[in-house]
Design a protein around this motif. Structure first.
Motif: not given
Lengths: 374, 264
Positions: A26-48
């Motif tokens: 739901f987080t609009p990546r376009e707004i982040i890119l337009a701010a000159g920033a880099v959108p990075v997904c932080l969702c964790g996929g590790s059991a560790a």
């Protein structure tokens, strides 16, 4: 693509570009890119990382939330460590309350998501929320987000979505030239990297070419079962169930989830006078199970079943993901009674302890499908 | 043609030799499960061959099923226990529409359509609640065998309510009930009821009669009745309930392995 995401973020950091962590489609990546920033997904996929999270969070919580927070606790996700801001959202209660804890040490902006998707004023409310987000980024990163920058970002994201869509559409073929596992490997955790887009184009050329001779049978010489996978997202590192399905003699031709087709089927309308409103609208209509009623998801499943022609639908639910778990009642009904396809629901988490049991259920489903074909 | 089916379950390995021409079981047997399950299965297989007076070369196909199926490398192929139980039960009782199978660590509810094909199934996931493991724990805790447990359950007038679904916590709950002076028969009957309740939650939407009960736990007197009470329908114990999986595997190794093929 994780290695090269690492290089990309490192280079962006060196250039002084802000890094913005996101955890939801739901987080609009376009707004982040337009701010000159880099959108990075932080969702964790590790059991560790889960045991570390369970020092603070209840054990009976979805593994995606626990894994993400676990990375935060042990400080082992470089992207999270680099993030100048984390964008949270009020989707499920588990994430919402986890974000509160994370915000003790991480700068955070929360997007409030109206959850009655068809209410007349819902989209306007969300648009206001997206506008506040834009203003927050402008203030925090001392920048001015113009309509032109928004349109540029939307153009870039539309191109990315179109390429990913085209790649996914190759699996509509009678003989899919790549597996679902191969397809998901292409998904980057960062959007809008030019190198990624070129890689998608190359993949389209290679896999799309006519001389591809993909396998159509498994070791027992049985035809591969076409599976439509629905349910929760499969983030990097948590591909176990996808692998179990395909190893049992199948191709996952379509993935109706947030790491698959769900967020890439619609584009931002570049002709709309207010680009921010166009962006808000594209994101708002994501058929997530937190929405009530979530009729758009059922429409999407109908349409994917028609175009990808699966022989069964498998639903993956992360343990303690209440909204997907409960909504599976409606999905089963739709699949069995309307699409007339077999349905199997798999509830699990990131630990591999139940792999043999899950495989038995998947194999039994495929045996039933083959028996009916005979 | 003679075919073999091997069902490597969590508690025991079962095997069946089946003559497809004369459509009957030549030999069946079982052995306790342990590490080295392939060796145990091979020994059992040899034993059955001897019993039937056959040579290995006379067996035209071997199918392995059960949770340990992939470890039985001398089998020609593997098929899941869901399909095998369906085939086995359908062969013995062709009118079956629902199969409840409770084994050492599994419980399954399988619904069949015409011809004995699997229409749908449900299976317990990570948890041992509602499986034979529950009864084993109680038997070990009370230092009794299964027959004695069943006999006790029969004497119960007012079965105790066991609220814990987790086998580990239920053990503590049972100790607590006994310490509070609950009669032993009521506690044992309560355990049977809790397994039945768990299985009925699994069955949920699809119990259509006739319902047949199979798997090792079907051998325990009282369990079928406990299931009947929660499901509110007649539950019959399938013939040779421990062997329906192995029989289904042997049938699958035959020439026409379609379930419901009357030539089997």
């Amino acid at each position: 693509m994780i290695d090269h995401c690492y290089d990309h973020v490192e280079a962006a950091k060196a250039e002084g570009r802000p890094i913005v962590g996101i955890m939801c489609e739901f987080t609009p990546r376009e707004i982040i890119l337009a701010a000159g920033a880099v959108p990075v997904c932080l969702c964790g996929g590790s059991a560790a990382t889960i045991p570390a999270a369970e020092q603070f969070l209840p054990a009976n919580l979805c593994p995606l939330i626990k894994s993400t927070f676990g990375y935060h606790v042990i400080g082992k996700n470089p992207f999270l460590n680099w993030a100048d801001l984390v964008v949270a959202e009020t989707t499920c209660d588990g994430k919402k309350k986890m974000f509160e804890m994370m915000s003790a040490t991480k700068p955070m902006h929360v997007l409030e998501l109206p959850q009655k998707a068809d209410d007349a004023d819902a989209l306007e409310q969300w648009t206001r929320e997206v506008r506040k987000f834009k203003e927050h980024l402008e203030q925090r990163f001392q920048t001015h987000i113009t309509d032109e920058k928004l349109r540029d970002a939307a153009r870039l994201m539309n191109r990315e979505r179109r390429l990913r869509r085209q790649l996914a559409a190759l699996l509509m073929r009678d003989r899919p030239p790549l597996t679902g596992r191969q397809l998901i490997e292409f998904k980057s955790i960062i959007s809008g990297i030019e190198a990624d887009l070129r890689q998608y184009e190359r993949a389209l050329e290679i896999f799309g070419s006519a001389d591809q001779k993909p396998p159509t049978t498994n070791q027992q010489n049985k035809s591969l079962v076409r599976v439509l996978l629905t349910g929760v997202p499969i983030v990097h590192g948590a591909e176990r169930v996808l692998e179990l399905i395909e190893n049992a003699g199948a191709v996952v031709v379509g993935m109706e989830n947030c790491t698959g087709l769900k967020p890439i089927l619609d584009d931002v309308d570049l002709d709309e006078p207010d680009p921010l409103h166009a962006i808000a609208r594209k994101y708002y209509h994501l058929p997530c199970s937190v929405m009530t009623l979530n009729t758009r998801r059922f429409e999407m499943l109908r349409s994917l079943a028609a175009t990808f022609r699966p022989q069964c639908v498998i639903e993956l639910v992360w343990q303690a993901c209440l909204t997907y778990d409960i909504e599976s009642f409606h999905v089963r009904k739709l699949v069995e009674e309307e699409l007339h396809l077999p349905y199997l629901k798999i509830t699990t988490d990131y630990s591999p302890s139940d792999s043999a049991r899950i495989s038995a259920r998947i194999e039994a489903l495929f045996e039933t499908i083959h028996a009916r074909l005979q | 043609m003679i075919c073999a089916g091997i069902d490597a379950g969590s508690r025991s390995i079962k095997a069946v030799l089946f003559d497809t021409d004369r459509s009957h079981i030549l030999a069946s047997g079982l052995t306790d499960q342990s590490v080295e399950q392939e060796r145990l299965a091979a020994e059992l297989f040899e034993k059955l061959l001897k019993k039937a007076g056959l040579e290995r070369s006379q067996i035209s196909g071997v199918v392995a099923t059960g949770y340990g199926r992939n470890a039985i490398r001398f089998a020609d192929t593997t098929i899941t226990e869901i399909t095998c139980h369906a085939r086995g039960v359908h062969r013995l009782v062709p009118d079956a529409r629902t199969i409840i199978e409770i084994g050492g660590q599994d419980s399954k509810v399988i619904s069949l359509e015409d011809g004995g094909h699997v229409r749908d199934f449900a299976m317990n996931d990570r948890c041992a609640a509602g499986t034979g493991r529950f009864l084993e724990m109680v038997a070990a805790r009370l230092d009794m065998n299964w027959e004695k447990l069943a006999e006790l359950a029969r004497q119960s007038k007012k079965p105790a309510l066991i609220s814990n679904m987790c086998v580990v916590f239920a053990e503590t709950e049972i100790i607590g009930l006994l310490a509070d002076g609950k009669p032993l028969p009521d506690v044992v009957a309560g355990v049977q009821n809790s397994i039945a309740t768990r299985v009925s939650a699994l069955a949920g939407r699809f119990v259509s009669p006739p319902v047949y009960f199979t798997g090792g736990v079907a051998l325990q007197a009282g369990m079928a009745r406990a299931l009947e009470e929660v499901l509110a329908c007649t539950v019959r114990v399938a013939p040779q309930p421990q062997f329906t999986g192995a029989l289904g595997a042997a049938l699958s190794a035959g020439p026409a392995n379609k379930a419901g093929d009357s030539g089997l």
